[in-house]
Motif scaffolding. Structure first.
Motif, PDB file in Angstrom:
ATOM      1  N   VAL A  26       0.842  -1.200   0.000  1.00  0.00           N
ATOM      2  CA  VAL A  26       0.000   0.000   0.000  1.00  0.00           C
ATOM      3  C   VAL A  26       0.878   1.253   0.000  1.00  0.00           C
ATOM      4  O   VAL A  26       0.605   2.218  -0.734  1.00  0.00           O
ATOM      5  N   ILE A  27       1.941   1.247   0.807  1.00  0.00           N
ATOM      6  CA  ILE A  27       2.852   2.396   0.857  1.00  0.00           C
ATOM      7  C   ILE A  27       3.485   2.623  -0.512  1.00  0.00           C
ATOM      8  O   ILE A  27       3.565   3.759  -0.993  1.00  0.00           O
ATOM      9  N   VAL A  28       3.919   1.555  -1.171  1.00  0.00           N
ATOM     10  CA  VAL A  28       4.548   1.674  -2.493  1.00  0.00           C
ATOM     11  C   VAL A  28       3.553   2.229  -3.506  1.00  0.00           C
ATOM     12  O   VAL A  28       3.882   3.149  -4.272  1.00  0.00           O
ATOM     13  N   ASP A  29       2.327   1.697  -3.535  1.00  0.00           N
ATOM     14  CA  ASP A  29       1.320   2.195  -4.476  1.00  0.00           C
ATOM     15  C   ASP A  29       1.040   3.682  -4.256  1.00  0.00           C
ATOM     16  O   ASP A  29       0.952   4.457  -5.207  1.00  0.00           O
ATOM     17  N   ASN A  34       1.873   9.657  -5.414  1.00  0.00           N
ATOM     18  CA  ASN A  34       2.234  10.959  -4.855  1.00  0.00           C
ATOM     19  C   ASN A  34       3.518  11.555  -5.403  1.00  0.00           C
ATOM     20  O   ASN A  34       3.702  12.771  -5.340  1.00  0.00           O
ATOM     21  N   ASN A  35       4.430  10.748  -5.904  1.00  0.00           N
ATOM     22  CA  ASN A  35       5.748  11.266  -6.306  1.00  0.00           C
ATOM     23  C   ASN A  35       5.841  11.685  -7.762  1.00  0.00           C
ATOM     24  O   ASN A  35       6.806  12.340  -8.142  1.00  0.00           O
ATOM     25  N   LYS A  36       4.894  11.311  -8.581  1.00  0.00           N
ATOM     26  CA  LYS A  36       4.788  11.807  -9.969  1.00  0.00           C
ATOM     27  C   LYS A  36       6.137  11.901 -10.684  1.00  0.00           C
ATOM     28  O   LYS A  36       6.560  12.971 -11.119  1.00  0.00           O
ATOM     29  N   GLY A  37       6.841  10.799 -10.765  1.00  0.00           N
ATOM     30  CA  GLY A  37       8.107  10.755 -11.479  1.00  0.00           C
ATOM     31  C   GLY A  37       9.337  11.032 -10.640  1.00  0.00           C
ATOM     32  O   GLY A  37      10.458  10.814 -11.102  1.00  0.00           O
ATOM     33  N   VAL A  77      12.961  -1.195   1.494  1.00  0.00           N
ATOM     34  CA  VAL A  77      11.877  -2.087   1.098  1.00  0.00           C
ATOM     35  C   VAL A  77      11.615  -1.968  -0.391  1.00  0.00           C
ATOM     36  O   VAL A  77      11.343  -2.953  -1.068  1.00  0.00           O
ATOM     37  N   TYR A  78      11.707  -0.732  -0.903  1.00  0.00           N
ATOM     38  CA  TYR A  78      11.407  -0.497  -2.315  1.00  0.00           C
ATOM     39  C   TYR A  78      12.208   0.688  -2.827  1.00  0.00           C
ATOM     40  O   TYR A  78      12.273   1.724  -2.180  1.00  0.00           O
TER      41      TYR A  78
END
Length: 132
Positions: A26-29, A34-37, A77-78
């Motif tokens: 969920v955090i990754v999705d 939110n980070n838009k690139g 984690v990612y």
């Protein structure tokens, strides 16, 4: 001396904080949305390190819109650049923004997952850790 600095850095008292408590997927999705690139890392076992620097250095950082704070994380984690986890610890550059569970340096976002801590450290302690 360097060993004592690293030991205090790793095992000395730090103030406990809570990061994002959601499951990693969920955090990754959410981070992708939110980070838009903007490149990002989702990290666990993290420390916010307020670096004690001379006032002239702090003034220079402030002039650039930065604070003398970095994130050090034991677990990545990612990593959005490789679209997966990565081995090893990571350290950010200086803080641009800290908003809830998101720490931003100049070019990268770090999503702070799960519990972490915050502490003050000297610049020599941070440098000793990098040399360890």
């Amino acid at each position: 001396m360097e060993a004592a600095l690293v030991a205090d850095f790793l095992y000395g008292y730090s103030f406990p904080l809570e990061g994002d408590g959601q499951p990693d997927d969920v955090i990754v999705d959410t981070a992708w949305t939110n980070n838009k690139g903007r490149p990002f890392y989702v990290v666990r076992d993290w420390l916010l390190l307020d670096i004690m620097v001379p006032s002239d250095v702090e003034d220079d950082l402030n002039a650039m819109g930065l604070q003398p704070t970095v994130v050090f994380a034991n677990t990545v984690v990612y990593d959005s650049r490789v679209r997966g986890s990565r081995v090893g610890a990571i350290r950010s550059s200086f803080q641009r923004i800290l908003d809830g569970c998101t720490f931003e340096s100049m070019h990268t976002s770090y999503i702070l997952a799960g519990p972490g801590t915050r502490k003050h450290v000297s610049l020599p302690a941070l440098q000793a850790l990098e040399n360890a």
